[in-house]
Motif scaffolding. Structure first.
Motif, short mmCIF file in Angstrom:
data_model
loop_
_atom_site.label_atom_id
_atom_site.label_comp_id
_atom_site.label_asym_id
_atom_site.label_seq_id
_atom_site.Cartn_x
_atom_site.Cartn_y
_atom_site.Cartn_z
N CYS A 41 -16.15 75.60 -112.54
CA CYS A 41 -16.22 77.02 -112.89
C CYS A 41 -15.54 77.96 -111.90
O CYS A 41 -15.57 77.74 -110.70
N ILE A 42 -14.98 79.00 -112.47
CA ILE A 42 -14.52 80.15 -111.70
C ILE A 42 -15.61 81.22 -111.79
O ILE A 42 -15.99 81.81 -110.80
N GLN A 43 -16.13 81.45 -113.00
CA GLN A 43 -17.23 82.41 -113.23
C GLN A 43 -18.25 81.76 -114.14
O GLN A 43 -18.20 81.93 -115.35
N LEU A 59 -29.56 73.56 -113.38
CA LEU A 59 -28.46 73.17 -114.24
C LEU A 59 -27.36 72.54 -113.38
O LEU A 59 -27.31 72.76 -112.17
N ASN A 60 -26.49 71.76 -114.00
CA ASN A 60 -25.40 71.09 -113.29
C ASN A 60 -24.05 71.60 -113.75
O ASN A 60 -23.91 72.12 -114.86
N GLU A 61 -23.06 71.41 -112.91
CA GLU A 61 -21.68 71.74 -113.25
C GLU A 61 -20.90 70.44 -113.37
O GLU A 61 -20.99 69.57 -112.51
N LYS A 135 -11.54 74.04 -117.21
CA LYS A 135 -10.86 75.30 -116.94
C LYS A 135 -9.37 75.10 -116.81
O LYS A 135 -8.90 74.05 -116.42
N ALA A 136 -8.62 76.13 -117.18
CA ALA A 136 -7.16 76.06 -117.08
C ALA A 136 -6.72 76.25 -115.65
O ALA A 136 -7.39 76.76 -114.83
#
Length: 136
Positions: A41-43, A59-61, A135-136
């Protein structure tokens, strides 16, 4: 598990993704064939359970580089809808989805990984390979 609004029309479940597997809380959306998880993530929304009144765990990323079974989807893959926007067939497949809510969208790069499913008694039923946005 239902929460997120007074009408209880949002339903969630925990799933496991990747190798080694990591747990994610996902919304079950009958109007979509995608499961969204926070990914490099960025945001991102907050991941701490203390931020949410109904969660009992953090929560996980998701990180494709942290999963041994993660694979990038190329522009030549049959599931790459935006392959015509690519410069080469080996380029990673982009996606963009615009929702009906004003100024709401998601975009990034498609990644494939294993989705682990379990029966109600905790025994494994099977594993699926599935697509997850990155994400790009």
């Amino acid at each position: 598990m239902s929460f997120g609004n007074d009408l209880a029309w949002l339903h969630y479940t925990w799933i496991d993704i990747g190798t080694p597997s990591t747990s994610f809380l996902v919304a079950l959306d009958a109007g979509s064939d995608l499961l969204w998880v926070p990914c490099d993530c960025i945001q991102c929304a907050p991941l701490s359970a203390s931020f949410y009144s109904s969660l009992d765990r953090d929560l996980n990323e998701y990180s494709p580089s942290g999963s041994l079974s993660s694979k990038h989807i190329s522009c030549s893959h049959r599931l790459c809808d935006m392959g015509s926007n690519c410069k080469t067939s080996k380029q990673q497949c982009p996606y963009t989805i615009n929702y009906t809510s004003e100024n709401t969208s998601s975009s990034g790069l498609l990644v494939e990984d294993i989705l682990h499913l379990q029966s109600g008694d905790g025994g494994n039923i099977f594993n699926l390979r599935n697509l997850f946005p990155k994400k790009a």
